[in-house]
Design an enzyme around this catalytic site. Structure first.
Site, PDB file in Angstrom:
ATOM      1  CE  LYS A   1      -4.655  -7.880  -6.478  1.00  0.00           C
ATOM      2  NZ  LYS A   1      -4.209  -7.351  -7.782  1.00  0.00           N
TER       3      LYS A   1
ATOM      4  CB  THR B   1       1.090   1.517  -4.895  1.00  0.00           C
ATOM      5  OG1 THR B   1       0.115   2.557  -5.046  1.00  0.00           O
ATOM      6  CG2 THR B   1       1.649   1.534  -3.495  1.00  0.00           C
TER       7      THR B   1
ATOM      8  N   GLY C   1       1.110  -0.251 -10.554  1.00  0.00           N
ATOM      9  CA  GLY C   1       1.528  -1.539 -11.114  1.00  0.00           C
ATOM     10  C   GLY C   1       1.718  -2.647 -10.097  1.00  0.00           C
ATOM     11  CB  THR C   2       1.091  -3.031  -6.421  1.00  0.00           C
ATOM     12  OG1 THR C   2      -0.217  -2.470  -6.498  1.00  0.00           O
ATOM     13  CG2 THR C   2       2.051  -2.017  -5.845  1.00  0.00           C
ATOM     14  N   GLY C   3      -0.495  -4.591  -8.673  1.00  0.00           N
ATOM     15  CA  GLY C   3      -1.313  -5.776  -8.994  1.00  0.00           C
ATOM     16  C   GLY C   3      -0.743  -6.553 -10.176  1.00  0.00           C
ATOM     17  CB  CYS C   4       0.679  -5.433 -13.433  1.00  0.00           C
ATOM     18  SG  CYS C   4      -0.666  -4.367 -13.958  1.00  0.00           S
TER      19      CYS C   4
HETATM   20  N1  LIG Z   1       1.265   0.091   0.789  1.00  0.00           N
HETATM   21  C1  LIG Z   1       1.511  -1.223   0.694  1.00  0.00           C
HETATM   22  N2  LIG Z   1       2.400  -1.820   1.520  1.00  0.00           N
HETATM   23  C2  LIG Z   1       2.663  -3.149   1.421  1.00  0.00           C
HETATM   24  N3  LIG Z   1       2.076  -3.961   0.533  1.00  0.00           N
HETATM   25  C3  LIG Z   1       1.176  -3.435  -0.316  1.00  0.00           C
HETATM   26  C4  LIG Z   1       0.838  -2.047  -0.290  1.00  0.00           C
HETATM   27  N4  LIG Z   1      -0.074  -1.798  -1.274  1.00  0.00           N
HETATM   28  C5  LIG Z   1      -0.297  -2.971  -1.887  1.00  0.00           C
HETATM   29  N5  LIG Z   1       0.428  -3.966  -1.312  1.00  0.00           N
HETATM   30  C6  LIG Z   1       0.482  -5.374  -1.739  1.00  0.00           C
HETATM   31  O1  LIG Z   1       0.684  -5.350  -3.156  1.00  0.00           O
HETATM   32  C7  LIG Z   1      -0.097  -6.365  -3.787  1.00  0.00           C
HETATM   33  C8  LIG Z   1      -1.081  -5.710  -4.754  1.00  0.00           C
HETATM   34  O2  LIG Z   1      -2.143  -5.253  -3.981  1.00  0.00           O
HETATM   35  P1  LIG Z   1      -3.289  -4.223  -4.332  1.00  0.00           P
HETATM   36  O3  LIG Z   1      -2.756  -2.835  -4.185  1.00  0.00           O
HETATM   37  O4  LIG Z   1      -4.428  -4.605  -3.458  1.00  0.00           O
HETATM   38  O5  LIG Z   1      -3.609  -4.546  -5.854  1.00  0.00           O
HETATM   39  P2  LIG Z   1      -3.859  -3.631  -7.124  1.00  0.00           P
HETATM   40  O6  LIG Z   1      -2.533  -3.059  -7.523  1.00  0.00           O
HETATM   41  O7  LIG Z   1      -4.422  -4.605  -8.105  1.00  0.00           O
HETATM   42  O8  LIG Z   1      -4.824  -2.569  -6.702  1.00  0.00           O
HETATM   43  C9  LIG Z   1      -0.735  -7.160  -2.646  1.00  0.00           C
HETATM   44  O9  LIG Z   1       0.117  -8.236  -2.297  1.00  0.00           O
HETATM   45  C10 LIG Z   1      -0.816  -6.120  -1.532  1.00  0.00           C
HETATM   46  O10 LIG Z   1      -0.905  -6.706  -0.253  1.00  0.00           O
HETATM   47  C1  LIG Z   2      -1.975  -1.302 -19.182  1.00  0.00           C
HETATM   48  C2  LIG Z   2      -2.332  -1.373 -17.743  1.00  0.00           C
HETATM   49  N1  LIG Z   2      -2.706  -2.548 -17.203  1.00  0.00           N
HETATM   50  C3  LIG Z   2      -3.037  -2.616 -15.895  1.00  0.00           C
HETATM   51  C4  LIG Z   2      -3.001  -1.502 -15.077  1.00  0.00           C
HETATM   52  C5  LIG Z   2      -3.404  -1.609 -13.623  1.00  0.00           C
HETATM   53  O1  LIG Z   2      -2.344  -1.310 -12.785  1.00  0.00           O
HETATM   54  P1  LIG Z   2      -2.299  -1.695 -11.218  1.00  0.00           P
HETATM   55  O2  LIG Z   2      -1.431  -2.888 -11.108  1.00  0.00           O
HETATM   56  O3  LIG Z   2      -1.713  -0.493 -10.541  1.00  0.00           O
HETATM   57  O4  LIG Z   2      -3.702  -1.987 -10.765  1.00  0.00           O
HETATM   58  C6  LIG Z   2      -2.588  -0.291 -15.665  1.00  0.00           C
HETATM   59  N2  LIG Z   2      -2.524   0.845 -14.922  1.00  0.00           N
HETATM   60  N3  LIG Z   2      -2.271  -0.250 -16.998  1.00  0.00           N
END
Ligand SMILES: Nc1ncnc2c1ncn2[C@@H]1O[C@H](COP(=O)(O)OP(=O)(O)O)[C@@H](O)[C@H]1O
Ligand SMILES: Cc1ncc(COP(=O)(O)O)c(N)n1
Length: 266
Positions: free
Chosen positions: A175, A206, A208-211
């Protein structure tokens, strides 16, 4: 009525934006019956992580066995698994219950910088969980840890995806949320590369975006979609959730898990 069933093995986020709360909201909006096996309770809000309480191994094991043997699961995801024994247990249960639709979100560090995975446990993810994963969804810092290299470009992401595939997952999604420019995610299944791209949304909300992304992949796999279809829906889901921001709390707020559902109804 039959309904697809998904289980999340992950930590609780009291703030409701990440962890099992994000997973269950996402499953629900995508029309999937959600279940949870809690691994840890975190004290969290939009300002950060204020406490972590891991659950006893026995409690984690019994939750997984209880739902899998009675209700059944069509897909499973793992999120926060903070210690080696928890990772080993999750992997053993996946093997024991012969779960093929497994999405591994290799959660390591929360947005505010708090460690959710002990540094000594990083290798256990590679050794035990990646070999049984259908899909693994590292963000860029997690990718750098997994391959022990810096990532600066989309080409680096492609190279990283190739290396991570060698650890055993059938598909890798690197990602690109942490890179500058458009939000580009790279999907690699051992044969082809695919790009999931969207314009970057300028926001600090943002959390929780990954979850949410990995939960959406899990929900679609539970419904019987193939991996490419599932990651495409997940990308659309998270783009809607980030762009229709809720503006909650004084720090990194949650995304809007309902936004995708509302857009589909219009
Ligand atoms: N500012 C943003 N604008 C648009 N898409 C985003 C943005 N930040 C994250 N994403 C998307 O959200 C998803 C989670 O990405 P990321 O932020 O890399 O993961 P994590 O939350 O695990 O750090 C991916 O599909 C990424 O492309
Ligand atoms: C309990 C728990 N699990 C996972 C994440 C990661 O969150 P993110 O999706 O922002 O990387 C978090 N902040 N808390």
């Amino acid at each position: 009525m039959t309904i697809a069933r998904a289980l999340t093995i992950a930590g609780s986020d009291s703030g409701g934006g990440a962890g099992i709360q994000a997973d269950l909201k996402t499953f629900t909006v995508l029309g999937v019956y959600g279940m949870s096996a809690l691994t840890a309770i975190t004290v969290q809000n939009t300002l950060g992580v204020h406490g972590i309480y891991n659950l006893p191994l026995e409690a984690i094991e019994k939750q997984i066995d209880a739902v899998v043997t009675d209700i059944g699961v069509d897909a499973v995801k793992t999120g926060m698994l903070s210690q080696v024994p928890i990772i080993e247990l999750a992997a053993a249960k996946i093997r024991q219950h012969r779960i093929r639709n497994l999405v591994v979100d290799p959660v390591m560090v929360a947005k505010g910088g708090a460690r959710l995975l002990e540094a000594s446990a990083q290798n256990a993810l590679i050794e035990h969980l990646l070999p049984v994963a259908q899909v693994v969804t590292p963000n860029l810092p997690e990718t750098e840890v997994l391959i022990e290299r810096e990532i600066r470009t989309v080409d680096d992401m492609r190279e990283a995806a190739k290396r991570i595939l060698e650890f055993g997952p059938r598909t890798v999604v690197v990602k690109g949320g942490h890179l500058a420019g458009d939000a580009v995610d790279i999907v690699y299944d051992g044969e082809n590369f695919y790009e999931l791209a969207s314009p970057r949304i300028e926001t600090r909300h943002t959390h929780g975006t990954g979850c949410t992304f990995s939960a959406a992949v899990t929900a679609e796999l539970a419904k019987g979609k193939n991996v490419l279809e599932a990651v495409s829906v997940a990308k659309e889901f998270i783009t809607c959730a980030i762009s229709d921001s809720l503006e909650l709390g004084g720090g990194h707020g949650p995304t809007n898990h309902w936004a995708y559902g509302k857009r589909k109804q219009m």
